[in-house]
Design a protein around this motif. Sequence first.
Motif, short mmCIF file in Angstrom:
data_model
loop_
_atom_site.label_atom_id
_atom_site.label_comp_id
_atom_site.label_asym_id
_atom_site.label_seq_id
_atom_site.Cartn_x
_atom_site.Cartn_y
_atom_site.Cartn_z
N CYS A 7 -1.11 -1.61 -10.09
CA CYS A 7 -1.69 -0.94 -8.94
C CYS A 7 -3.21 -0.81 -9.12
CB CYS A 7 -1.06 0.43 -8.74
SG CYS A 7 0.70 0.33 -8.35
N CYS A 62 0.86 -1.18 0.00
CA CYS A 62 0.00 0.00 0.00
C CYS A 62 0.89 1.23 0.00
CB CYS A 62 -0.88 0.00 1.25
SG CYS A 62 -1.86 -1.50 1.42
N ARG A 114 0.77 5.29 -4.83
CA ARG A 114 0.23 4.92 -6.15
C ARG A 114 -1.02 4.07 -6.04
NH1 ARG A 114 5.11 2.18 -9.14
NH2 ARG A 114 3.40 0.72 -9.23
N CYS A 134 -0.60 -2.07 -4.72
CA CYS A 134 0.11 -2.67 -5.85
C CYS A 134 0.46 -4.13 -5.59
CB CYS A 134 1.40 -1.90 -6.13
SG CYS A 134 1.11 -0.15 -6.48
#
Length: 144
Positions: free
Chosen positions: A136, A123, A126, A129
């Motif tokens: 993501c 986390c 972005r 992911c």
Amino acid sequence: MLTVEQIESGTVIDHIPQGKGLAVLHILNIGEEFKGRVALMINVPSKRMGRKDIVKVEGTFIDEKSADRIALIAPKATLNIIKGGKVSEKISVELPKEILGVFVCPNPKCVTNHEQVDTLFTCGARGICCRHCERCFAPEELAK
């Protein structure tokens, strides 16, 4: 004024963003076949949030994986553990830095969807992911 009976033992999930209460029930796999009592309160007035949802689940205590999933859609939620009709513990959910084996990767080409490999998400700024395919995702994409 709406009155909802208190529970003797279970969990009250408070501070759920308005309109996300049904998604919390889905995360907890609570549907028509669930045998315990459940209360879903939608659009409850809140000084802190304006409006919020609240979920009460009798006889169920939320595990860490479920709390991580709830944190995706309700990052400021609190889990109130009820024992003997009283709050015995209050837990603020937090989105962890890494999430191991909780979600299915939405990318159909990800190796985790074709081999027996635990998913691992990180986390960050972005989004959330996948460490395997490096794609993501928004929290809503994982919390399905």
